[in-house]
Design a protein around this motif. Structure first.
Motif, PDB file in Angstrom:
ATOM      1  N   LEU A 186      25.948  34.561  30.369  1.00 17.76           N
ATOM      2  CA  LEU A 186      26.955  33.620  30.757  1.00 17.76           C
ATOM      3  C   LEU A 186      25.841  32.005  31.706  1.00 17.76           C
ATOM      4  O   LEU A 186      25.702  31.361  31.637  1.00 17.76           O
ATOM      5  CB  LEU A 186      27.113  34.140  32.430  1.00 17.76           C
ATOM      6  CG  LEU A 186      28.950  34.889  32.071  1.00 17.76           C
ATOM      7  CD1 LEU A 186      29.227  35.157  33.220  1.00 17.76           C
ATOM      8  CD2 LEU A 186      30.143  33.959  31.534  1.00 17.76           C
ATOM      9  N   TYR A 187      24.755  32.657  32.673  1.00 15.87           N
ATOM     10  CA  TYR A 187      24.012  31.020  32.913  1.00 15.87           C
ATOM     11  C   TYR A 187      23.512  30.794  31.457  1.00 15.87           C
ATOM     12  O   TYR A 187      22.760  29.523  31.575  1.00 15.87           O
ATOM     13  CB  TYR A 187      23.339  32.539  33.945  1.00 15.87           C
ATOM     14  CG  TYR A 187      22.274  31.066  34.313  1.00 15.87           C
ATOM     15  CD1 TYR A 187      22.515  30.255  35.038  1.00 15.87           C
ATOM     16  CD2 TYR A 187      20.663  31.045  33.836  1.00 15.87           C
ATOM     17  CE1 TYR A 187      21.295  29.258  35.661  1.00 15.87           C
ATOM     18  CE2 TYR A 187      19.967  29.786  34.041  1.00 15.87           C
ATOM     19  CZ  TYR A 187      20.185  29.227  35.242  1.00 15.87           C
ATOM     20  OH  TYR A 187      19.240  27.950  35.268  1.00 15.87           O
ATOM     21  N   ALA A 188      22.341  31.189  30.104  1.00 15.95           N
ATOM     22  CA  ALA A 188      21.705  30.811  29.292  1.00 15.95           C
ATOM     23  C   ALA A 188      23.015  29.416  28.611  1.00 15.95           C
ATOM     24  O   ALA A 188      22.188  28.754  28.124  1.00 15.95           O
ATOM     25  CB  ALA A 188      21.456  31.961  27.995  1.00 15.95           C
ATOM     26  N   VAL A 189      24.328  30.096  28.680  1.00 13.77           N
ATOM     27  CA  VAL A 189      24.912  29.312  28.028  1.00 13.77           C
ATOM     28  C   VAL A 189      24.927  27.531  29.031  1.00 13.77           C
ATOM     29  O   VAL A 189      24.364  26.862  28.569  1.00 13.77           O
ATOM     30  CB  VAL A 189      26.665  29.916  28.189  1.00 13.77           C
ATOM     31  CG1 VAL A 189      27.433  28.166  27.989  1.00 13.77           C
ATOM     32  CG2 VAL A 189      26.735  30.608  27.226  1.00 13.77           C
ATOM     33  N   VAL A 190      24.773  27.697  30.110  1.00  9.38           N
ATOM     34  CA  VAL A 190      25.099  26.660  31.791  1.00  9.38           C
ATOM     35  C   VAL A 190      24.065  25.994  30.695  1.00  9.38           C
ATOM     36  O   VAL A 190      23.384  25.095  31.228  1.00  9.38           O
ATOM     37  CB  VAL A 190      25.071  27.287  32.990  1.00  9.38           C
ATOM     38  CG1 VAL A 190      24.621  26.046  33.553  1.00  9.38           C
ATOM     39  CG2 VAL A 190      26.662  27.632  33.098  1.00  9.38           C
ATOM     40  N   ALA A 191      22.864  26.726  31.038  1.00  9.24           N
ATOM     41  CA  ALA A 191      21.007  26.335  30.424  1.00  9.24           C
ATOM     42  C   ALA A 191      21.710  25.793  29.723  1.00  9.24           C
ATOM     43  O   ALA A 191      20.591  23.954  29.286  1.00  9.24           O
ATOM     44  CB  ALA A 191      20.448  26.825  30.461  1.00  9.24           C
ATOM     45  N   GLU A 192      21.620  25.870  28.418  1.00 10.82           N
ATOM     46  CA  GLU A 192      21.643  25.521  27.061  1.00 10.82           C
ATOM     47  C   GLU A 192      23.146  24.001  27.149  1.00 10.82           C
ATOM     48  O   GLU A 192      22.565  23.113  25.633  1.00 10.82           O
ATOM     49  CB  GLU A 192      22.303  26.483  25.579  1.00 10.82           C
ATOM     50  CG  GLU A 192      21.508  27.681  25.484  1.00 10.82           C
ATOM     51  CD  GLU A 192      19.665  27.033  24.435  1.00 10.82           C
ATOM     52  OE1 GLU A 192      19.967  26.549  24.439  1.00 10.82           O
ATOM     53  OE2 GLU A 192      18.834  27.658  25.032  1.00 10.82           O
ATOM     54  N   GLY A 223      30.594  15.974  30.385  1.00  7.09           N
ATOM     55  CA  GLY A 223      30.450  16.423  31.657  1.00  7.09           C
ATOM     56  C   GLY A 223      30.678  18.055  31.679  1.00  7.09           C
ATOM     57  O   GLY A 223      30.928  19.002  31.998  1.00  7.09           O
ATOM     58  N   TYR A 224      30.173  18.505  29.964  1.00  9.65           N
ATOM     59  CA  TYR A 224      30.361  19.212  29.839  1.00  9.65           C
ATOM     60  C   TYR A 224      29.419  20.491  30.894  1.00  9.65           C
ATOM     61  O   TYR A 224      29.914  21.787  31.155  1.00  9.65           O
ATOM     62  CB  TYR A 224      29.802  20.244  28.238  1.00  9.65           C
ATOM     63  CG  TYR A 224      29.855  21.009  27.851  1.00  9.65           C
ATOM     64  CD1 TYR A 224      31.035  21.451  27.756  1.00  9.65           C
ATOM     65  CD2 TYR A 224      28.827  21.755  27.054  1.00  9.65           C
ATOM     66  CE1 TYR A 224      31.146  23.146  27.289  1.00  9.65           C
ATOM     67  CE2 TYR A 224      28.850  22.665  26.970  1.00  9.65           C
ATOM     68  CZ  TYR A 224      29.963  23.547  26.663  1.00  9.65           C
ATOM     69  OH  TYR A 224      29.795  24.788  25.856  1.00  9.65           O
ATOM     70  N   HIS A 225      28.615  20.234  31.114  1.00  5.88           N
ATOM     71  CA  HIS A 225      27.388  20.598  31.631  1.00  5.88           C
ATOM     72  C   HIS A 225      27.777  21.326  33.425  1.00  5.88           C
ATOM     73  O   HIS A 225      27.796  22.389  33.558  1.00  5.88           O
ATOM     74  CB  HIS A 225      25.582  20.084  31.739  1.00  5.88           C
ATOM     75  CG  HIS A 225      25.244  20.944  32.612  1.00  5.88           C
ATOM     76  ND1 HIS A 225      24.597  22.416  32.036  1.00  5.88           N
ATOM     77  CD2 HIS A 225      23.849  20.862  33.624  1.00  5.88           C
ATOM     78  CE1 HIS A 225      23.521  22.683  32.928  1.00  5.88           C
ATOM     79  NE2 HIS A 225      23.062  22.124  34.451  1.00  5.88           N
ATOM     80  N   ASP A 226      28.412  20.062  33.558  1.00  7.19           N
ATOM     81  CA  ASP A 226      28.530  19.805  35.125  1.00  7.19           C
ATOM     82  C   ASP A 226      30.045  20.678  35.646  1.00  7.19           C
ATOM     83  O   ASP A 226      29.928  22.275  35.699  1.00  7.19           O
ATOM     84  CB  ASP A 226      29.323  18.982  35.498  1.00  7.19           C
ATOM     85  CG  ASP A 226      28.056  17.767  35.328  1.00  7.19           C
ATOM     86  OD1 ASP A 226      26.536  18.197  35.472  1.00  7.19           O
ATOM     87  OD2 ASP A 226      28.339  16.641  35.322  1.00  7.19           O
TER      88      ASP A 226
END
Length: 155
Positions: A125-131, A138-141
């Motif tokens: 889950l976190y890796a997707v946020v980092a990637e 605004g995808y990352h946000d």
């Protein structure tokens, strides 16, 4: 009944899962992963990025297997591959990111209900946020906000 089994793939898979069990579920899972990945990164050529077809693979797996954990795994896999696709080929469009965010949010909802599930997939889950850092629209946000809405489960 035998004729129906032979004629309809869904019936074939359903009966196989019901009577053959874990091995069949694992085969269905691997096939669903391949269907999703092929929409973005096929073995030959360029991905067609048919989001409905990729999401359909998740829905079909869920219906046939009734395997909650692997269904959530496929949902996250969809977002992972979509994020990899946009990092490979550049920004897509708002509809694409809406689909990715919506699926990620569904995974988050399932994690809020099940701390064990969250612990199993939290690194992914976190890796997707980092990637997703640096991706437009605004995808990352949105992903980051969703992820941190459940980060209290880590404690």
């Amino acid at each position: 009944m035998t004729d129906l089994y032979k004629l309809n793939d869904d019936v074939h898979h359903y009966l196989s899962v019901k009577y053959l069990g874990e091995e069949t579920i694992q085969d269905l899972f691997v096939n669903a992963q391949k269907e999703i990945k092929d929409e973005f990164f096929p073995d030959k050529g360029f991905g067609k990025m048919r989001l409905a077809k990729a999401k359909g693979a998740i829905t079909n797996f869920k219906k046939l297997s009734n395997d909650h954990f692997r269904t959530v795994d496929l949902m996250l896999f969809y977002v992972e591959v979509g994020t990899e696709f946009t990092n490979t080929y550049g920004d897509i469009d708002g509809k694409f990111y809406d689909s990715m965010n919506s699926m990620y949010d569904k995974v988050i909802v399932e994690c809020e209900k099940d701390e064990t599930l969250f612990k199993e997939i939290k690194d992914r889950l976190y890796a997707v946020v980092a990637e997703s850092d640096g991706i437009g629209w605004g995808y990352h946000d949105v992903l980051e906000e969703s992820y941190y809405s459940i980060s209290w489960l880590e404690e």
